[in-house]
Design an enzyme around this catalytic site. Sequence first.
Site, PDB file in Angstrom:
ATOM      1  N   ARG A 170       0.633  -1.152  -0.095  1.00 33.34           N
ATOM      2  CA  ARG A 170      -0.055  -0.163   0.032  1.00 33.34           C
ATOM      3  C   ARG A 170       0.863   1.242  -0.021  1.00 33.34           C
ATOM      4  O   ARG A 170       0.428   2.312  -0.483  1.00 33.34           O
ATOM      5  CB  ARG A 170      -0.868   0.257   1.198  1.00 33.34           C
ATOM      6  CG  ARG A 170      -2.104  -1.019   1.286  1.00 33.34           C
ATOM      7  CD  ARG A 170      -2.559  -1.059   2.681  1.00 33.34           C
ATOM      8  NE  ARG A 170      -3.045   0.219   3.012  1.00 33.34           N
ATOM      9  CZ  ARG A 170      -4.513   0.794   2.950  1.00 33.34           C
ATOM     10  NH1 ARG A 170      -5.197   0.083   1.941  1.00 33.34           N
ATOM     11  NH2 ARG A 170      -4.876   1.819   3.321  1.00 33.34           N
ATOM     12  N   ARG A 174       9.663   5.887  -3.270  1.00 33.71           N
ATOM     13  CA  ARG A 174      10.053   6.501  -4.159  1.00 33.71           C
ATOM     14  C   ARG A 174      11.567   7.066  -4.178  1.00 33.71           C
ATOM     15  O   ARG A 174      12.035   7.389  -3.097  1.00 33.71           O
ATOM     16  CB  ARG A 174       9.361   7.647  -4.282  1.00 33.71           C
ATOM     17  CG  ARG A 174       7.801   7.762  -4.267  1.00 33.71           C
ATOM     18  CD  ARG A 174       7.111   8.905  -4.697  1.00 33.71           C
ATOM     19  NE  ARG A 174       5.777   8.884  -4.490  1.00 33.71           N
ATOM     20  CZ  ARG A 174       5.072   9.246  -3.606  1.00 33.71           C
ATOM     21  NH1 ARG A 174       5.694   9.757  -2.472  1.00 33.71           N
ATOM     22  NH2 ARG A 174       3.595   9.290  -3.474  1.00 33.71           N
ATOM     23  N   ARG A 247      -8.782  -6.527  13.507  1.00 32.52           N
ATOM     24  CA  ARG A 247      -7.925  -5.677  14.483  1.00 32.52           C
ATOM     25  C   ARG A 247      -8.977  -4.500  14.894  1.00 32.52           C
ATOM     26  O   ARG A 247      -9.498  -3.952  14.063  1.00 32.52           O
ATOM     27  CB  ARG A 247      -6.719  -4.850  14.030  1.00 32.52           C
ATOM     28  CG  ARG A 247      -5.683  -6.105  13.367  1.00 32.52           C
ATOM     29  CD  ARG A 247      -5.069  -6.684  14.557  1.00 32.52           C
ATOM     30  NE  ARG A 247      -4.315  -5.921  15.461  1.00 32.52           N
ATOM     31  CZ  ARG A 247      -3.801  -6.351  16.576  1.00 32.52           C
ATOM     32  NH1 ARG A 247      -4.156  -7.440  17.459  1.00 32.52           N
ATOM     33  NH2 ARG A 247      -2.776  -5.482  17.398  1.00 32.52           N
ATOM     34  N   ARG A 278       0.285   5.483  16.464  1.00 32.70           N
ATOM     35  CA  ARG A 278       0.316   6.870  15.923  1.00 32.70           C
ATOM     36  C   ARG A 278      -0.447   7.964  16.586  1.00 32.70           C
ATOM     37  O   ARG A 278      -1.391   7.461  17.366  1.00 32.70           O
ATOM     38  CB  ARG A 278       0.065   7.019  14.230  1.00 32.70           C
ATOM     39  CG  ARG A 278      -1.329   6.303  14.009  1.00 32.70           C
ATOM     40  CD  ARG A 278      -1.533   6.397  12.478  1.00 32.70           C
ATOM     41  NE  ARG A 278      -2.699   5.529  12.221  1.00 32.70           N
ATOM     42  CZ  ARG A 278      -3.111   5.050  11.059  1.00 32.70           C
ATOM     43  NH1 ARG A 278      -2.301   5.418  10.033  1.00 32.70           N
ATOM     44  NH2 ARG A 278      -4.330   4.594  10.697  1.00 32.70           N
ATOM     45  N   GLU A 298      -3.443   6.282  18.981  1.00 31.34           N
ATOM     46  CA  GLU A 298      -4.116   5.005  18.472  1.00 31.34           C
ATOM     47  C   GLU A 298      -3.379   3.984  18.881  1.00 31.34           C
ATOM     48  O   GLU A 298      -2.296   3.794  19.017  1.00 31.34           O
ATOM     49  CB  GLU A 298      -3.844   5.301  17.015  1.00 31.34           C
ATOM     50  CG  GLU A 298      -5.141   5.997  16.265  1.00 31.34           C
ATOM     51  CD  GLU A 298      -5.204   5.901  14.611  1.00 31.34           C
ATOM     52  OE1 GLU A 298      -4.614   4.678  14.518  1.00 31.34           O
ATOM     53  OE2 GLU A 298      -5.408   6.698  14.103  1.00 31.34           O
ATOM     54  N   TYR A 346      -9.738  -4.887   3.070  1.00 29.93           N
ATOM     55  CA  TYR A 346      -9.147  -3.692   3.705  1.00 29.93           C
ATOM     56  C   TYR A 346      -9.435  -2.694   2.480  1.00 29.93           C
ATOM     57  O   TYR A 346      -8.384  -2.476   1.708  1.00 29.93           O
ATOM     58  CB  TYR A 346      -7.694  -4.148   3.721  1.00 29.93           C
ATOM     59  CG  TYR A 346      -6.886  -3.126   4.300  1.00 29.93           C
ATOM     60  CD1 TYR A 346      -7.256  -1.781   4.946  1.00 29.93           C
ATOM     61  CD2 TYR A 346      -5.434  -3.487   4.610  1.00 29.93           C
ATOM     62  CE1 TYR A 346      -6.107  -1.081   5.506  1.00 29.93           C
ATOM     63  CE2 TYR A 346      -4.593  -2.732   5.317  1.00 29.93           C
ATOM     64  CZ  TYR A 346      -5.076  -1.546   5.583  1.00 29.93           C
ATOM     65  OH  TYR A 346      -4.070  -0.581   6.167  1.00 29.93           O
ATOM     66  N   ASP A 348     -10.143   0.848   0.941  1.00 31.49           N
ATOM     67  CA  ASP A 348      -9.969   2.465   1.175  1.00 31.49           C
ATOM     68  C   ASP A 348     -11.153   3.046   0.740  1.00 31.49           C
ATOM     69  O   ASP A 348     -11.940   2.457  -0.013  1.00 31.49           O
ATOM     70  CB  ASP A 348      -8.857   3.100   0.116  1.00 31.49           C
ATOM     71  CG  ASP A 348      -7.336   2.902   0.719  1.00 31.49           C
ATOM     72  OD1 ASP A 348      -7.253   2.607   1.954  1.00 31.49           O
ATOM     73  OD2 ASP A 348      -6.299   2.764  -0.077  1.00 31.49           O
TER      74      ASP A 348
HETATM   75  N1  UDP Z   1       3.596   0.768   7.754  1.00 28.57           N
HETATM   76  C1  UDP Z   1       4.789   0.561   8.208  1.00 28.57           C
HETATM   77  N2  UDP Z   1       5.050   1.915   8.976  1.00 28.57           N
HETATM   78  C2  UDP Z   1       4.523   2.880   8.993  1.00 28.57           C
HETATM   79  C3  UDP Z   1       3.280   3.309   8.250  1.00 28.57           C
HETATM   80  C4  UDP Z   1       2.805   1.861   7.563  1.00 28.57           C
HETATM   81  O1  UDP Z   1       5.518  -0.361   8.642  1.00 28.57           O
HETATM   82  O2  UDP Z   1       5.143   4.097   9.402  1.00 28.57           O
HETATM   83  C5  UDP Z   1       2.891  -0.368   7.432  1.00 28.57           C
HETATM   84  C6  UDP Z   1       2.002  -1.114   8.352  1.00 28.57           C
HETATM   85  O3  UDP Z   1       2.191  -2.427   8.210  1.00 28.57           O
HETATM   86  C7  UDP Z   1       0.454  -0.947   7.892  1.00 28.57           C
HETATM   87  C8  UDP Z   1       0.706  -0.623   6.583  1.00 28.57           C
HETATM   88  O4  UDP Z   1       1.906  -0.171   6.162  1.00 28.57           O
HETATM   89  O5  UDP Z   1      -0.526  -1.581   8.230  1.00 28.57           O
HETATM   90  C9  UDP Z   1      -0.269   0.187   5.517  1.00 28.57           C
HETATM   91  O6  UDP Z   1      -0.105   1.380   6.333  1.00 28.57           O
HETATM   92  P1  UDP Z   1      -1.229   2.555   5.975  1.00 28.57           P
HETATM   93  O7  UDP Z   1      -0.842   3.747   6.406  1.00 28.57           O
HETATM   94  O8  UDP Z   1      -1.833   2.178   4.352  1.00 28.57           O
HETATM   95  O9  UDP Z   1      -2.478   1.862   6.714  1.00 28.57           O
HETATM   96  P2  UDP Z   1      -3.830   2.621   7.347  1.00 28.57           P
HETATM   97  O10 UDP Z   1      -3.573   3.971   7.359  1.00 28.57           O
HETATM   98  O11 UDP Z   1      -4.601   1.941   6.483  1.00 28.57           O
HETATM   99  O12 UDP Z   1      -3.863   2.240   8.762  1.00 28.57           O
END
Ligand code: UDP
Length: 366
Positions: A170, A174, A247, A278, A298, A346, A348
Amino acid sequence: MYDYLVVGAGLYGAVIAHEMKKAGKSVLVIDKRPNIAGNVYTEEIEGINVHKYGAHIFHTNNKSVWNYVNQFAEFNRFTNSPVANYHGELYSLPFNMYTFNKMWGVVTPEEAEAKIEEQKRSLGITEPKNLEEQAISLVGTDIYEKLIKGYTEKQWGRPCDQLPAFIIKRLPVRFTFDNNYFNALYQGIPIGGYTKMVANMLEGIEIQLGIDYLENKQEYDKIAETVIYTGAIDAYFGFKLGTLEYRSVRFETEVLDKPNFQGNAAVNYTDAETPWTRIIEHKWFEFGTQLKTVISREYSSEWTPGEEPYYPVNDEKNGKMYEEYKRLSENEKKVIFGGRLGEYKYYDMDKVIESALKKSDELLSI
Ligand code: UDP
């Protein structure tokens, strides 16, 4: 009698309800919560739209979905650029040249690529089989250890080598100096909040809140030709084939008497020791100028019945169980299962809308 009973006033339900009403159908929307908008619900606190069920940043590459949501809200120019905090060291996300420079001191894209290649080669991964191998293949071991492993294991409560690789795909990687988290042509936050946007979708539609469909199923099934069910598919069937894993997330929200707590909407705590995943500072989704600020920490946990399910755990074991539930759902002739919980996916927001619009077309063409 209604043509449609929509169970769940989140995005999937609201889009179908809107489309059916527009086509002249009679629609009743019910939701067990006291509010509409499902997990995109926002509530104003101190003049700030607080994302009560987790941060939602609308992003899409689908122009028709973008035009669709713009009928219901004007979007601001917010671009998601989260910061990762690893024991007080800050890194840019998604993984890009700023991240690589801070991690290794590399300056050019070639140097960054060479560094990743070297770390990947030392482990001999050719075909990544799980999230850990996928992550190391994409960004190498240092970034995996500092920015992925701890966060992911807190977020999913499972070791990275037991999680599906797609979760990490996801995130973009870059070799440019671009901190935009999403590879999306269109991005923003609805001005005035998501709740208002969903209220606009549901305008003129009858809504009953605080109603648990599964507890009142017989009564509600009698009053509609077709039911659009957006709750959890396993709960619909009384968990008879077992419980799908989800989860859950707990939010600790605080109002602080200062204008700026962390200088960014999202800061991810990527070490294993910090108990939260976060911190969201909601005002920065809207470039807020308020004197106070609202933050949410969170905490991720395994879902147990009675709690709010957030993320489906789309691994093999759950995938198989879901397929069995799906087969059962095909015998429920008047019920359509949709959305993140109804399809155990999952999703979006843009994909949910896409899927609801597709289903609406199908229903209206029968
Ligand atoms: N992820 C990570 N570090 C970060 C942010 C995301 O390892 O700082 C990984 C983690 O496994 C997460 C996945 O990337 O579940 C997808 O992140 P995304 O931000 O898309 O998750 P969401 O916002 O849907 O919780």
